[in-house]
Design a protein around this motif. Structure first.
Motif, mmCIF file in Angstrom:
data_model
loop_
_atom_site.group_PDB
_atom_site.id
_atom_site.type_symbol
_atom_site.label_atom_id
_atom_site.label_comp_id
_atom_site.label_asym_id
_atom_site.label_seq_id
_atom_site.Cartn_x
_atom_site.Cartn_y
_atom_site.Cartn_z
ATOM 1 N N ASP A 135 42.165 41.701 25.602
ATOM 2 C CA ASP A 135 42.165 40.461 25.520
ATOM 3 C C ASP A 135 41.286 39.549 26.578
ATOM 4 O O ASP A 135 41.920 39.543 27.769
ATOM 5 N N ALA A 136 40.177 38.862 26.270
ATOM 6 C CA ALA A 136 39.231 38.564 27.406
ATOM 7 C C ALA A 136 40.070 37.228 28.077
ATOM 8 O O ALA A 136 40.128 37.269 29.528
ATOM 9 N N ALA A 137 40.886 36.490 27.318
ATOM 10 C CA ALA A 137 41.541 35.414 28.042
ATOM 11 C C ALA A 137 42.677 35.912 29.030
ATOM 12 O O ALA A 137 42.875 35.308 30.002
ATOM 13 N N GLU A 138 43.288 36.795 28.248
ATOM 14 C CA GLU A 138 44.565 37.428 29.163
ATOM 15 C C GLU A 138 43.670 38.069 30.460
ATOM 16 O O GLU A 138 44.579 38.025 31.731
ATOM 17 N N ASN A 139 42.526 38.692 30.357
ATOM 18 C CA ASN A 139 42.178 39.362 31.484
ATOM 19 C C ASN A 139 41.997 38.444 32.735
ATOM 20 O O ASN A 139 41.991 38.575 33.917
ATOM 21 N N ALA A 140 41.116 37.377 32.114
ATOM 22 C CA ALA A 140 40.981 36.253 32.872
ATOM 23 C C ALA A 140 41.845 35.667 33.829
ATOM 24 O O ALA A 140 41.880 35.373 34.847
ATOM 25 N N LEU A 141 43.136 35.160 33.069
ATOM 26 C CA LEU A 141 44.078 34.721 33.327
ATOM 27 C C LEU A 141 44.839 35.570 34.705
ATOM 28 O O LEU A 141 45.311 35.132 35.564
ATOM 29 N N PRO A 195 38.482 49.697 36.322
ATOM 30 C CA PRO A 195 39.995 49.604 35.898
ATOM 31 C C PRO A 195 39.957 49.971 34.227
ATOM 32 O O PRO A 195 38.878 49.615 33.559
ATOM 33 N N GLU A 196 40.911 50.586 34.011
ATOM 34 C CA GLU A 196 41.088 50.784 32.428
ATOM 35 C C GLU A 196 42.177 50.040 31.946
ATOM 36 O O GLU A 196 42.967 49.509 32.593
ATOM 37 N N THR A 197 42.428 50.001 30.577
ATOM 38 C CA THR A 197 43.751 49.586 30.021
ATOM 39 C C THR A 197 45.036 50.347 30.325
ATOM 40 O O THR A 197 44.839 51.585 30.521
ATOM 41 N N LEU A 198 46.077 49.723 30.279
ATOM 42 C CA LEU A 198 47.305 50.596 30.277
ATOM 43 C C LEU A 198 47.547 51.557 29.102
ATOM 44 O O LEU A 198 47.966 52.582 29.262
#
Length: 258
Positions: free
Chosen positions: A186-192, A224-227
């Motif tokens: 999620d772009a918003a989560e990543n930015a936050l 980086p990669e996702t969990l």
């Protein structure tokens, strides 16, 4: 330092000729790609402490986990060892008959400094220190392997094969400790999460200029990669249990059990 039982006692509070990280403090006309060269080695303890949330906890827990999972007649690998902090943590809590400590890094400057630090701790004879590319290594039987913020610097196309070779070399009941900076789908989560991480760095004395220039230097080096991507790779390689034991902002650590 040695504890009463004869084991090396790691004291992470003791400064390791620590100098303040000022590499990106001045405006630069050209930002070079980040590398673990002599400049970084000079300030690395300060850099990692002020840049990676929970780093000291990570190091301490690597020692605890090594004490729990180390098996005789195996190697205990610190892969991408930098100055050997995880190696020291494992040495503090695992007796010599619980495995051979092997510390590996591809940076000549890191290896040279790590050798000095290990000698200062009296561990030069216990730790096998190697300059090598961990992505191309073959591994001896292992019960504890550590990739502590290392995989993120390895090319994406080499990561599956590295994890598979590690899994194949790991004895039943052995572990891999994998600590990484992650990204979010999620772009918003990543930015936050990135914003919170930058606030952490500001609170530790980095200026906006330093944060911006460091980000420019490292963005094509640290991938980086996702969990979910990490968990999937570990399970495909044959690890039967994959658990997140630590997460703070966009940094996390996993324990994968073979």
């Amino acid at each position: 330092m040695r504890s009463p039982n004869g084991r090396a006692e790691h004291n992470r509070e003791r400064p390791m000729t620590e100098q303040r990280d000022d590499i990106y403090a001045q405006q630069r006309e050209r930002i070079e790609r980040f590398s673990f060269d002599e400049r970084v080695v000079r300030v690395f303890p300060d850099m990692i402490k002020r840049s990676v949330p929970g780093y000291a906890t990570n190091i301490d827990m690597i020692g605890v986990l090594a004490a729990r999972y180390a098996q005789p007649d195996t190697c205990l690998y610190d892969l991408g060892c930098s100055l050997g902090a995880a190696t020291l943590a494992m040495a503090a809590l695992t007796p010599p008959d619980k495995g051979t400590l092997v510390a590996v890094d591809n940076s000549p400057a890191m290896i040279e400094k790590a050798r000095d630090l290990l000698r200062g701790e009296g561990l030069q004879d216990r730790v096998l220190l190697r300059q090598a590319d961990v992505a191309r290594m073959d591994f001896e039987p292992t019960s504890v392997a550590v990739l502590n913020f290392t995989l993120q610097f390895i090319p994406l196309e080499q990561r599956d094969a590295l994890i598979q070779r590690l899994a194949d070399a790991t004895r039943e009941g052995g572990i891999l400790v994998l600590s990484e900076k992650i990204r979010f789908e999620d772009a918003a989560e990543n930015a936050l999460q990135s914003e919170w991480h930058h606030a952490f760095k500001r609170n530790n004395g980095y200026s906006d200029l330093e944060i911006s220039q460091k980000r420019s230097a490292i963005e094509e080096v640290l991938l980086p990669e996702t969990l979910a991507a990490h968990e999937d790779r570990l399970r495909r390689a044959g690890y039967r249990e994959v658990r997140v034991w630590f997460r703070c902002f966009n940094f996390m650590s996993l324990v994968a059990v073979r």
